[in-house]
Motif scaffolding. Sequence first.
Motif, mmCIF file in Angstrom:
data_model
loop_
_atom_site.group_PDB
_atom_site.id
_atom_site.type_symbol
_atom_site.label_atom_id
_atom_site.label_comp_id
_atom_site.label_asym_id
_atom_site.label_seq_id
_atom_site.Cartn_x
_atom_site.Cartn_y
_atom_site.Cartn_z
ATOM 1 N N VAL A 98 28.563 -37.789 92.267
ATOM 2 C CA VAL A 98 27.121 -37.946 92.324
ATOM 3 C C VAL A 98 26.527 -37.258 93.548
ATOM 4 O O VAL A 98 25.363 -36.852 93.550
ATOM 5 C CB VAL A 98 26.752 -39.454 92.315
ATOM 6 N N PHE A 99 27.332 -37.064 94.590
ATOM 7 C CA PHE A 99 26.831 -36.417 95.802
ATOM 8 C C PHE A 99 26.644 -34.914 95.622
ATOM 9 O O PHE A 99 26.079 -34.258 96.502
ATOM 10 C CB PHE A 99 27.761 -36.697 96.987
ATOM 11 N N ASP A 100 27.115 -34.361 94.517
ATOM 12 C CA ASP A 100 26.941 -32.917 94.288
ATOM 13 C C ASP A 100 25.470 -32.508 94.335
ATOM 14 O O ASP A 100 25.141 -31.392 94.739
ATOM 15 C CB ASP A 100 27.535 -32.522 92.931
ATOM 16 N N ALA A 101 24.569 -33.411 93.898
ATOM 17 C CA ALA A 101 23.138 -33.089 93.891
ATOM 18 C C ALA A 101 22.561 -33.036 95.298
ATOM 19 O O ALA A 101 21.517 -32.421 95.515
ATOM 20 C CB ALA A 101 22.376 -34.123 93.063
ATOM 21 N N ARG A 144 29.829 -30.129 100.191
ATOM 22 C CA ARG A 144 30.811 -31.200 99.914
ATOM 23 C C ARG A 144 32.234 -30.814 100.299
ATOM 24 O O ARG A 144 33.136 -30.824 99.485
ATOM 25 C CB ARG A 144 30.734 -31.566 98.431
ATOM 26 N N ARG A 145 32.448 -30.559 101.550
ATOM 27 C CA ARG A 145 33.775 -30.106 101.990
ATOM 28 C C ARG A 145 34.610 -31.209 102.621
ATOM 29 O O ARG A 145 35.783 -31.357 102.327
ATOM 30 C CB ARG A 145 33.613 -28.951 102.992
ATOM 31 N N ALA A 194 37.347 -36.141 110.773
ATOM 32 C CA ALA A 194 36.150 -35.434 110.316
ATOM 33 C C ALA A 194 36.445 -34.356 109.289
ATOM 34 O O ALA A 194 35.641 -34.113 108.383
ATOM 35 C CB ALA A 194 35.419 -34.826 111.513
ATOM 36 N N ARG A 195 37.575 -33.694 109.410
ATOM 37 C CA ARG A 195 37.871 -32.565 108.522
ATOM 38 C C ARG A 195 38.717 -32.935 107.315
ATOM 39 O O ARG A 195 39.191 -32.058 106.599
ATOM 40 C CB ARG A 195 38.549 -31.454 109.323
ATOM 41 N N GLN A 196 38.896 -34.219 107.090
ATOM 42 C CA GLN A 196 39.615 -34.637 105.881
ATOM 43 C C GLN A 196 38.789 -34.269 104.647
ATOM 44 O O GLN A 196 37.552 -34.331 104.665
ATOM 45 C CB GLN A 196 39.853 -36.149 105.911
ATOM 46 N N PRO A 197 39.450 -33.874 103.548
ATOM 47 C CA PRO A 197 38.710 -33.450 102.351
ATOM 48 C C PRO A 197 37.810 -34.554 101.791
ATOM 49 O O PRO A 197 38.178 -35.733 101.796
ATOM 50 C CB PRO A 197 39.825 -33.107 101.352
#
Length: 395
Positions: free
Chosen positions: A106-109, A114-115, A154-157
């Motif tokens: 849902v966060f795609d919008a 989204r990294r 922070a950099r976790q997928p």
Amino acid sequence: MWLPRVSSTAVTALLLAQTFLLLFLVSRPGPSSPAGGEERVHVLVLSSWRSGSSFVGQLFSQHPDVFYLMEPAWHVWTTLSQGSAATLHMAVRDLVRSVFLCDMDVFDAYLPWRRNLSDLFQWAVSRALCSPPACSAFPRGAISSEAVCKPLCARQPFSLAQEACRSYSHVVLKEVRFFNLQVLYPLLSDPALNLRIVHLVRDPRAVLRSREQTAKALARDNGIVLGTNGTWVEADPGLRVVREVCRSHVRIAEAATLKPPPFLRGRYRLVRFEDLVREPLAEIRALYAFTGLSLTPQLEAWIHNITHGSGPGARREAFKTSSRNALNVSQAWRHALPFTKIRRVQELCAGALQLLGYRPVYSEDEQRNLALDVVLPRGLNGFTWASSTSSHPRH
């Protein structure tokens, strides 16, 4: 972080996209239950800005059975900032439903890149995102620290947020962007959800004092509350936002207490911040019982430390949960605000004061006299449905 202005056409398009997304999501089966086969419990901490909601959020976040996110709908409001609170209700509700079901697509919008986990608003206050399987900064049962989590995780997928969510028995979201209860009725009657609502309120006079300390940070949200079509509102001498917040709490509490729908039974609990800081362990035990959780010795020690600090907390910690004297924090408005402002808040929020159980003060002497208790004993005002965490009626 700079965000581009969004045109009214884009707002309309995104809202239409959200509507189609909801129709798609409703037709999909919910995710499987967490390990152990028990039904997942969904908890919405429903509050407003500067009402102690970050503290209550941490009471859930630090629990080893909880996947917690703080204000996921922040992404909706920042992307669609030309909308109003009412026009954005559906988009906020749809996002909340998807997150409860651990569907982070849902966060795609709102997060097209989204990294990483760090793309989520206030991600590091979630213990679950600092613990396996999302990250290994802390063992799953340990009390986490935002300062430690940030550089390590922070950099976790981003995809690990969904994996982590599905491994917990409870999903808890804290939100300040709902202004009535009726917009949540589709979630309460949704067979895919097992929803509890914790309605957190605070003395409006204390809310005003806290808001004045964080005016710049709330400017965009103020504009959305007031429907200014994208104009930020930092100065609010007329206290219009406080008035709207008070009205929203009255609407929500009255909807829950005056002829509520059957599907709300056992699903709503009103909590006053002042009661939490006066009797934290007793109140938190009751809150956990309402949501099907138990208080562990480690959590009990942490709660004692976090509510029995030596001071009110620094201004830079306004949006953080740090060790403070929570009882003193709850009464700071009685020293910090001029009586003229208090009188004005009491006029604008008279209904909220009466319904929620806060005593007005009628002079500066009464304001300063801490022996005069302005938090009334809970009777009808402390309403909660008798609840059962093992079963509840479905619509």
